[in-house]
Design a protein around this motif. Structure first.
Motif, short mmCIF file in Angstrom:
data_model
loop_
_atom_site.label_atom_id
_atom_site.label_comp_id
_atom_site.label_asym_id
_atom_site.label_seq_id
_atom_site.Cartn_x
_atom_site.Cartn_y
_atom_site.Cartn_z
N VAL A 159 0.85 -1.19 0.00
CA VAL A 159 0.00 0.00 0.00
C VAL A 159 0.89 1.24 0.00
O VAL A 159 1.79 1.35 0.84
CB VAL A 159 -0.92 0.00 1.25
CG1 VAL A 159 -1.66 1.32 1.38
CG2 VAL A 159 -1.88 -1.17 1.21
N ASP A 160 0.61 2.17 -0.94
CA ASP A 160 1.39 3.41 -1.01
C ASP A 160 0.80 4.50 -0.12
O ASP A 160 1.54 5.26 0.48
CB ASP A 160 1.45 3.91 -2.46
CG ASP A 160 2.24 2.96 -3.35
OD1 ASP A 160 3.26 2.40 -2.89
OD2 ASP A 160 1.82 2.75 -4.51
N ASP A 161 -0.53 4.59 -0.06
CA ASP A 161 -1.19 5.66 0.68
C ASP A 161 -2.25 5.06 1.61
O ASP A 161 -3.41 4.91 1.23
CB ASP A 161 -1.84 6.65 -0.30
CG ASP A 161 -2.41 7.88 0.38
OD1 ASP A 161 -2.60 7.87 1.61
OD2 ASP A 161 -2.67 8.86 -0.35
N PRO A 162 -1.85 4.71 2.84
CA PRO A 162 -2.80 4.05 3.75
C PRO A 162 -4.02 4.91 4.10
O PRO A 162 -5.12 4.40 4.26
CB PRO A 162 -1.98 3.72 4.99
CG PRO A 162 -0.65 4.32 4.80
CD PRO A 162 -0.52 4.80 3.41
N GLY A 163 -3.84 6.22 4.19
CA GLY A 163 -4.96 7.11 4.49
C GLY A 163 -6.02 7.08 3.40
O GLY A 163 -7.22 6.97 3.69
N ILE A 179 -2.16 -4.20 2.80
CA ILE A 179 -3.55 -4.58 3.01
C ILE A 179 -3.60 -6.11 2.90
O ILE A 179 -2.97 -6.68 2.02
CB ILE A 179 -4.52 -3.93 1.98
CG1 ILE A 179 -5.97 -4.29 2.25
CG2 ILE A 179 -4.14 -4.27 0.54
CD1 ILE A 179 -6.60 -3.60 3.40
N GLU A 180 -4.29 -6.72 3.84
CA GLU A 180 -4.50 -8.17 3.81
C GLU A 180 -5.99 -8.43 3.71
O GLU A 180 -6.78 -7.81 4.41
CB GLU A 180 -3.97 -8.83 5.09
CG GLU A 180 -2.49 -8.67 5.28
CD GLU A 180 -2.02 -9.22 6.63
OE1 GLU A 180 -2.52 -10.29 7.04
OE2 GLU A 180 -1.17 -8.57 7.25
N LEU A 181 -6.36 -9.32 2.82
CA LEU A 181 -7.75 -9.76 2.65
C LEU A 181 -7.79 -11.24 2.95
O LEU A 181 -7.07 -12.02 2.32
CB LEU A 181 -8.23 -9.50 1.21
CG LEU A 181 -7.99 -8.10 0.64
CD1 LEU A 181 -8.44 -8.05 -0.81
CD2 LEU A 181 -8.70 -7.05 1.45
N GLU A 182 -8.65 -11.63 3.89
CA GLU A 182 -8.63 -13.01 4.38
C GLU A 182 -10.04 -13.54 4.54
O GLU A 182 -10.90 -12.87 5.11
CB GLU A 182 -7.90 -13.03 5.72
CG GLU A 182 -7.93 -14.33 6.45
CD GLU A 182 -7.25 -14.24 7.80
OE1 GLU A 182 -6.00 -14.21 7.83
OE2 GLU A 182 -7.96 -14.19 8.81
N SER A 183 -10.26 -14.75 4.05
CA SER A 183 -11.50 -15.49 4.29
C SER A 183 -11.16 -16.71 5.13
O SER A 183 -10.21 -17.42 4.83
CB SER A 183 -12.14 -15.95 2.97
OG SER A 183 -12.61 -14.84 2.25
N VAL A 184 -11.94 -16.92 6.19
CA VAL A 184 -11.70 -18.04 7.11
C VAL A 184 -12.85 -19.03 6.97
O VAL A 184 -14.02 -18.64 6.89
CB VAL A 184 -11.59 -17.55 8.57
CG1 VAL A 184 -11.40 -18.71 9.53
CG2 VAL A 184 -10.44 -16.55 8.70
#
Length: 190
Positions: free
Chosen positions: A11-15, A133-138
């Motif tokens: 991620v370059d711009d977290p805001g 950024i992390e995207l996770e499905s459990v």
């Protein structure tokens, strides 16, 4: 034990990304400060042994031990994961060291988590590496995670969400954080 399928990206711009996450309608589940220690027990005691690795995570007053069976393919990480809580991290550290465990690396990850349907999003800064950024499905352990159609459907969902957030696929990082941190440490030593 559960299964998780996840992707992570730089991620370059977290805001700006946080605003995009809010526009999407994701609900914040709170901030975190995860301090992780990765240990390995090697059967012969030699560093090059395969051994078994596990993580002790301290996040506020909560301490959790996690072990995983991990595979990574094209940036998509699939893990079978077991976890349990620890009441006293100091006593646990002493116990595992007596059992032959050796600390391999430390990681600190701070950020905010969001819920979006069945996907957990974590907007994090990993100390020494940068923003991700992390995207996770459990999924419950009885889910047929070995079904290629199921994996493909989940992969499409995660990569579609990443695209909705304005992050291109070339920003996806396949290497585990621990590997990246080791590479940074090794580069600093040379």
């Amino acid at each position: 034990m559960n299964w998780e399928i996840e992707i992570k990206a730089w991620v370059d711009d977290p805001g700006a990304l946080r605003k995009q996450i809010e526009r999407l309608g994701a609900r914040s589940t709170g901030r975190y400060d995860k301090q992780d220690e990765y240990y390995r027990i090697s059967p012969s005691g030699k560093a090059r042994d395969e051994g078994r690795e596990f993580r002790l995570r301290v996040d506020g007053s909560r301490a959790t031990v996690t072990f995983k069976d991990k595979s990574i393919r094209d940036g998509l990480e699939m893990n079978r994961e077991g976890e349990f809580r620890v009441d006293d991290p100091g006593v646990f550290r002493e116990f595992i060291q007596r059992m032959g465990a050796r600390l391999r690396i430390r990681k600190r990850k701070r950020g905010e988590a969001f819920a979006y349907g069945r996907v957990l999003l974590e907007l994090s800064e990993v100390e020494g590496l940068g923003h991700f950024i992390e995207l996770e499905s459990v999924f419950h352990e009885h889910t047929r995670i070995d079904d290629p159609a199921f994996i493909q459907k989940t992969e499409v969902e995660l990569f579609s969400l990443l695209k909705e957030l304005g992050i291109s696929r070339d920003r996806v990082e396949s290497r585990p954080y621990t590997q990246m941190l080791r590479e940074v440490l090794e580069a600093g030593e040379s």
